[in-house]
Design an enzyme around this catalytic site. Sequence first.
Site, PDB file in Angstrom:
ATOM      1  N   HIS A  51      15.007 -26.531 -34.632  1.00 55.23           N
ATOM      2  CA  HIS A  51      14.531 -26.864 -33.157  1.00 55.23           C
ATOM      3  C   HIS A  51      15.214 -28.319 -32.878  1.00 55.23           C
ATOM      4  CE1 HIS A  51      10.948 -27.652 -30.373  1.00 55.23           C
ATOM      5  NE2 HIS A  51      12.036 -27.611 -29.805  1.00 55.23           N
TER       6      HIS A  51
ATOM      7  N   GLU B  19      15.581 -22.989 -31.924  1.00 56.12           N
ATOM      8  CA  GLU B  19      14.500 -23.150 -31.143  1.00 56.12           C
ATOM      9  C   GLU B  19      14.769 -24.374 -30.071  1.00 56.12           C
ATOM     10  OE1 GLU B  19      10.955 -21.959 -34.239  1.00 56.12           O
ATOM     11  OE2 GLU B  19      11.341 -24.000 -33.867  1.00 56.12           O
TER      12      GLU B  19
ATOM     13  N   HIS C  32       4.380 -20.132 -37.550  1.00 60.13           N
ATOM     14  CA  HIS C  32       3.434 -21.213 -37.296  1.00 60.13           C
ATOM     15  C   HIS C  32       2.232 -21.285 -38.072  1.00 60.13           C
ATOM     16  CE1 HIS C  32       3.077 -24.942 -34.916  1.00 60.13           C
ATOM     17  NE2 HIS C  32       1.798 -24.912 -35.109  1.00 60.13           N
TER      18      HIS C  32
END
Length: 239
Positions: A43, A70, A191
């Site tokens: 990310h 991400e 997640h």
Amino acid sequence: MARLGVNIDHVATLRQARGGTEPDPVAAAAIAEFAGADGITIHLREDRRHIQDRDLKILRQTVQTRLNLEMAATDEMVAIALSVKPEACTLVPEKRAELTTEGGLDVRIHQEALKLAIEKLQAGGIIVSLFIDPDPDQIKVANKIGADYIEIHTGSFAEAKSWKEEELELIKIENAVKLARKLDLGVNAGHGLNYNNVKKVAAIGGIEEFNIGHSIMSRAILVGLDRAVRDMSELVRYA
């Protein structure tokens, strides 16, 4: 058989804590791939709190499986993605004050901006996924604006306080997978998933890839990264 995408953000977090050069996320990605990871996820945040532009550029050259970036759906990030060309981009919500990504994108509210980002990325040959809660309305809009995949936010399941609450969240995830498949959307998930709960989600079926980071890196401190990736890969693939 589901794939495992290993998120290496926390390797960069540890490096940035001292502002030095180690541990290097690039080296961690190589170890994860050798251990059986099907992809590497990073990310690149707008505040560059962990992964740096340098990491992304080198990983694009060294990752042998597939690279999933991400990112927020901003002009800056879209431009970076188009210049680096990862295999996939997952569009996520981003708040500077958060410790980690909190909840899924509200595709209904931001559909115009997301649609534009999706079109630009796809024109560059990049597969686009939207990180969303297991909400049927969000899934329908994700399909409407042209996403290739959704990534189901599994945080509510992972944080369930009781068996009953966990079961209700699993049902939401299962229904989300069914709807997405009906709409010809690919499905990933991630997640809060760990070695104790991932099999329950993987057993649903229909989820192509699990993107997991914190749990793997936490275990890696104790048993090594190679072993941590192999153990998670086995849970994901043979649930």
